[in-house]
Design a protein around this motif. Structure first.
Motif, short mmCIF file in Angstrom:
data_model
loop_
_atom_site.label_atom_id
_atom_site.label_comp_id
_atom_site.label_asym_id
_atom_site.label_seq_id
_atom_site.Cartn_x
_atom_site.Cartn_y
_atom_site.Cartn_z
N ASP A 144 0.84 -1.19 0.00
CA ASP A 144 0.00 0.00 0.00
C ASP A 144 0.88 1.25 0.00
N SER A 145 0.28 2.42 -0.05
CA SER A 145 1.02 3.68 -0.19
C SER A 145 2.06 3.90 0.92
N PRO A 146 1.72 3.71 2.20
CA PRO A 146 2.74 3.91 3.25
C PRO A 146 3.93 2.95 3.12
N ARG A 147 3.65 1.70 2.77
CA ARG A 147 4.74 0.73 2.61
C ARG A 147 5.61 1.08 1.42
N LEU A 148 4.99 1.56 0.33
CA LEU A 148 5.76 1.95 -0.86
C LEU A 148 6.67 3.14 -0.54
N ALA A 165 12.76 -5.80 0.75
CA ALA A 165 11.65 -6.76 0.60
C ALA A 165 11.55 -7.64 1.84
N ASP A 166 12.69 -8.12 2.34
CA ASP A 166 12.68 -8.96 3.54
C ASP A 166 12.15 -8.20 4.74
N SER A 167 12.55 -6.94 4.90
CA SER A 167 12.10 -6.16 6.06
C SER A 167 10.61 -5.86 6.00
#
Length: 184
Positions: A144-148, A165-167
């Motif tokens: 989602d936007s915050p993760r991006l 990606a792992d985190s």
């Protein structure tokens, strides 16, 4: 000789009900499939058709176990009749060895196809109505936007895409797809 055919759509469904009914009806030989009715390849049905001899009767628990369209059902029953093989559906009380049974078969096949079409129409209408209200089907995106934004910040700070990606608990492919959607 009565030859039975049973079909369920998925591996987790059981054939027991159909097989018990076919045995009770006097079927000597039984064939079955675990495959969707829409699938063209039904190995058990093909084996049953190859096994049938003139004078035999193909028996199914319910008409929809044999096929999905009126055209397909009629073609199959016509093929059986050309080979001097009859057809019976136990729960639909269809027996094509009689004139009334042939008529009833055509009526029930048309009704079964109409019922499937109505279900498809209602489903499509419901999905369209939900989309009109802003609701979308399917899985929610993992990125989602915050993760991006977090991913962009981490990459710009020097972390490798694999570490980012792992985190975030996603695959690199999911990370790349999310980042590429931001660039568009």
């Amino acid at each position: 000789m009565l030859v039975g055919y049973a079909r369920v759509s998925t591996e987790d469904q059981k054939l027991d009900l159909q097989l018990d009914a076919l045995k009770s009806a006097g079927c000597v030989k039984l064939f079955s499939d675990h495959v969707s009715g829409a699938s063209k390849l039904k190995v058990g049905l093909e084996e049953a058709l190859a096994y049938l001899r003139p004078g035999d009767t193909l028996v199914v628990w319910k008409l929809d176990r044999l096929g999905r369209t009126v055209k397909g059902l009629i073609e199959l029953v016509d093929e059986l009749h050309s080979r001097n093989v009859q057809f019976r559906s136990l729960t639909d009380s269809i027996d094509t060895s009689t004139s009334a049974g042939k008529f009833f078969f055509h009526v029930m096949a048309a009704m079964a196809e109409m019922e499937r079409d109505l279900v498809r129409e209602r489903t499509s209408a419901g999905l369209a109505a939900a989309r009109a209200r802003g609701r979308m089907g399917g899985r929610k995106p993992k990125m989602d936007s915050p993760r991006l934004k977090s991913a962009q910040h981490l990459i710009s700070s020097g972390m490798t895409p694999k570490e980012v990606a792992d985190s975030l608990g996603v695959s690199r492919a999911t990370l790349y797809r999310g980042l590429s959607s931001l660039r568009r």
